[in-house]
Design an enzyme around this catalytic site. Structure first.
Site, PDB file in Angstrom:
ATOM      1  CG  ASP A  45      50.133  57.425  53.254  1.00 34.84           C
ATOM      2  OD1 ASP A  45      51.127  58.134  53.038  1.00 34.84           O
ATOM      3  OD2 ASP A  45      48.955  57.856  53.154  1.00 34.84           O
ATOM      4  CE1 TYR A  50      44.239  61.092  54.139  1.00 36.44           C
ATOM      5  CE2 TYR A  50      45.656  59.264  54.752  1.00 36.44           C
ATOM      6  CZ  TYR A  50      45.273  60.217  53.840  1.00 36.44           C
ATOM      7  OH  TYR A  50      45.917  60.301  52.624  1.00 36.44           O
ATOM      8  CE  LYS A  75      49.474  61.760  52.789  1.00 39.10           C
ATOM      9  NZ  LYS A  75      49.255  60.575  53.638  1.00 39.10           N
ATOM     10  CG  HIS A 108      47.292  65.878  52.922  1.00 45.22           C
ATOM     11  ND1 HIS A 108      46.484  65.404  53.927  1.00 45.22           N
ATOM     12  CD2 HIS A 108      47.073  65.051  51.873  1.00 45.22           C
ATOM     13  CE1 HIS A 108      45.812  64.352  53.499  1.00 45.22           C
ATOM     14  NE2 HIS A 108      46.147  64.123  52.259  1.00 45.22           N
TER      15      HIS A 108
END
Length: 287
Positions: A45, A50, A75, A108
């Protein structure tokens, strides 16, 4: 656990246990994902937020594992609330990870992070986001689509008009902070709940009650936490940078008895997520 999967609403099979990568920087993520893949993880994931999609992809492509054996989730950015922006977000992720398709694509957040859980719910904008994701699904860019951090009314808003129902809702869910009503609502609507920070972001590891119960079962507190979520019918994506912990997090072939499950459901709510309490998903605010 690696062979155990949930069947999503559209028939796609998703591994019950995956590797979370939040707060791992891009220049550190590649060997960590490589270790996870060697251990046996197939569900990874990530997210544009990120800033490590590229590093994740480097490990994936170097692994030599056939693409069809992998389950890669990413996402759409929380700030992408227009159709064209969502299309660009999806295409950027595909390009950055050098993939022909994404296994699971999630929104998200129902709101931009600076407005997380505030008055403006972005109901109409999220319908537009979902329409773009439905189109990406129809085009084969993604194999499954879902949500992240969506509350019940956020989901109901989409269910009013969507052509394709959400298949997953990724939320914060762990011992001492389990949103039972939201989980029940999702499950009644055939939406798989995926738990991020299933070990309470590490903040529950020193809980005396959990330590005592884990000792009773001959497991670690982390394993107890993961098994708890699985027995609630959730998938889990624990984050770990340590290979030994990665292995431990999949050694879950024990069962918590009914009385202990009820006791765990009653554990007092966590008060703080430590230094990371600043993040919106843990109650903080971005200024």
């Amino acid at each position: 656990m690696f062979n155990e999967k949930y069947k999503l609403l559209n028939g796609v099979h998703m591994p019950k246990v995956g590797l979370g990568t939040w707060l791992i920087k891009n220049d550190a993520i590649t060997p960590i994902v490589a270790d996870a893949l060697e251990v046996g993880y197939r569900h990874i994931d990530t997210a544009p937020a990120y800033m490590n999609e590229g590093g994740v992809a480097e490990a994936i492509h170097a692994s030599g594992i056939p693409r069809e054996e992998l389950f890669i989730a990413t996402k759409v950015g929380a700030e992408s609330k227009k159709y064209d922006g969502v299309v660009r977000s999806i295409d950027r992720s595909l390009k950055k990870m050098n993939l022909d398709y994404i296994d699971l694509l999630l929104i998200h957040s129902p709101q931009p992070w600076k407005e997380f859980r505030e008055e403006n719910r972005y109901f109409e904008e999220n319908k537009e986001v979902w329409r773009a994701m439905e189109d990406a699904y129809k085009e084969g860019k993604v194999k499954a689509i879902g949500l992240c951090n969506f509350l019940q009314d956020d989901i109901e808003n989409l269910l009013e008009s969507c052509e394709i129902k959400p298949m997953v809702n990724q939320i914060l869910a762990h011992i001492s902070n389990t949103p039972f009503e939201l989980i029940e609502f999702c499950q009644k609507n055939d939406i798989l709940v995926e738990a991020y920070s299933p070990i309470g972001h590490g903040e529950v590891l020193q809980h005396p009650r959990l330590q005592a119960m884990a000792e009773h079962y001959g497991v670690s507190v982390a394993q107890l936490c993961l098994r708890y979520d699985l027995q609630l019918g959730l998938s889990v994506i624990p984050k770990s940078t340590d290979r030994t912990h990665m292995e431990e997090n999949t050694a879950l072939d024990f069962e918590i008895n009914e009385a202990d499950m009820e006791a765990l459901k009653q554990v007092e709510k966590i008060e703080s997520y430590g230094k990371d309490s600043i993040y919106p998903v843990f109650g903080g605010k971005i200024k």
